[in-house]
Scaffold this motif. Sequence first.
Motif, PDB file in Angstrom:
ATOM      1  N   VAL A 176      12.383  -9.404   5.503  1.00  0.00           N
ATOM      2  CA  VAL A 176      11.187  -9.154   4.717  1.00  0.00           C
ATOM      3  C   VAL A 176      10.468 -10.471   4.499  1.00  0.00           C
ATOM      4  O   VAL A 176      11.047 -11.423   3.980  1.00  0.00           O
ATOM      5  N   THR A 177       9.203 -10.517   4.901  1.00  0.00           N
ATOM      6  CA  THR A 177       8.431 -11.744   4.732  1.00  0.00           C
ATOM      7  C   THR A 177       7.870 -11.791   3.309  1.00  0.00           C
ATOM      8  O   THR A 177       7.254 -10.839   2.838  1.00  0.00           O
ATOM      9  N   GLN A 224      -3.339  -8.272   1.910  1.00  0.00           N
ATOM     10  CA  GLN A 224      -3.752  -9.576   2.408  1.00  0.00           C
ATOM     11  C   GLN A 224      -3.712 -10.637   1.318  1.00  0.00           C
ATOM     12  O   GLN A 224      -3.154 -11.704   1.514  1.00  0.00           O
ATOM     13  N   ASN A 252       5.452  -5.701  -1.349  1.00  0.00           N
ATOM     14  CA  ASN A 252       5.770  -6.194  -0.021  1.00  0.00           C
ATOM     15  C   ASN A 252       5.103  -5.379   1.079  1.00  0.00           C
ATOM     16  O   ASN A 252       5.585  -5.350   2.206  1.00  0.00           O
ATOM     17  N   MET A 253       4.004  -4.709   0.780  1.00  0.00           N
ATOM     18  CA  MET A 253       3.290  -3.920   1.771  1.00  0.00           C
ATOM     19  C   MET A 253       2.665  -4.846   2.816  1.00  0.00           C
ATOM     20  O   MET A 253       1.994  -5.818   2.452  1.00  0.00           O
ATOM     21  N   PRO A 254       2.878  -4.593   4.104  1.00  0.00           N
ATOM     22  CA  PRO A 254       2.328  -5.482   5.128  1.00  0.00           C
ATOM     23  C   PRO A 254       0.799  -5.525   5.142  1.00  0.00           C
ATOM     24  O   PRO A 254       0.212  -6.514   5.556  1.00  0.00           O
ATOM     25  N   ALA A 255       0.145  -4.464   4.682  1.00  0.00           N
ATOM     26  CA  ALA A 255      -1.315  -4.413   4.700  1.00  0.00           C
ATOM     27  C   ALA A 255      -1.957  -5.241   3.594  1.00  0.00           C
ATOM     28  O   ALA A 255      -3.154  -5.503   3.642  1.00  0.00           O
ATOM     29  N   TYR A 285      -6.699  -5.365   0.782  1.00  0.00           N
ATOM     30  CA  TYR A 285      -5.743  -4.758   1.696  1.00  0.00           C
ATOM     31  C   TYR A 285      -6.470  -4.252   2.940  1.00  0.00           C
ATOM     32  O   TYR A 285      -7.670  -3.999   2.922  1.00  0.00           O
ATOM     33  N   LYS A 309       5.287 -13.005   0.628  1.00  0.00           N
ATOM     34  CA  LYS A 309       3.915 -13.485   0.582  1.00  0.00           C
ATOM     35  C   LYS A 309       3.711 -14.265  -0.702  1.00  0.00           C
ATOM     36  O   LYS A 309       4.390 -14.042  -1.701  1.00  0.00           O
TER      37      LYS A 309
END
Length: 116
Positions: free
Chosen positions: A13-14, A83, A78-81, A31, A16
């Motif tokens: 998990v990246t 920004q 942690n949602m990838p969308a 997002y 942010k």
Amino acid sequence: MSDLVKFVQDEFVTKKDFPEFNSGDTITVYYEIKEGEKTRTQFFKGVVIQKRGAGISQTFTIRKMSGAVGVERIFPLNMPALQKIELNQRGKVRRARIFYFRDLTGKKAKIKERRR
């Protein structure tokens, strides 16, 4: 088993770099939305009603007024969308979950700004 879950979360998990915010703060969330083959950035600006969970499953709920209708949206942290998140104003509230905010209208629905 718990160590295995923690290892997978740390490795895959990246994380942010978002600013620290709490309930009562006014934030803007940017997002990414995919419509067919196109992608665009949309923002949602409102007051943080609650933060819940920990680690990878942490979510936060934002409420905004759209005309006379209240709109709430739940975002996984942690949602990838996601920004970026901008912190617009810090709010002074006494509770961690301000669900009473849904019933307030007019001047009562204002949250005082917290001084730094």
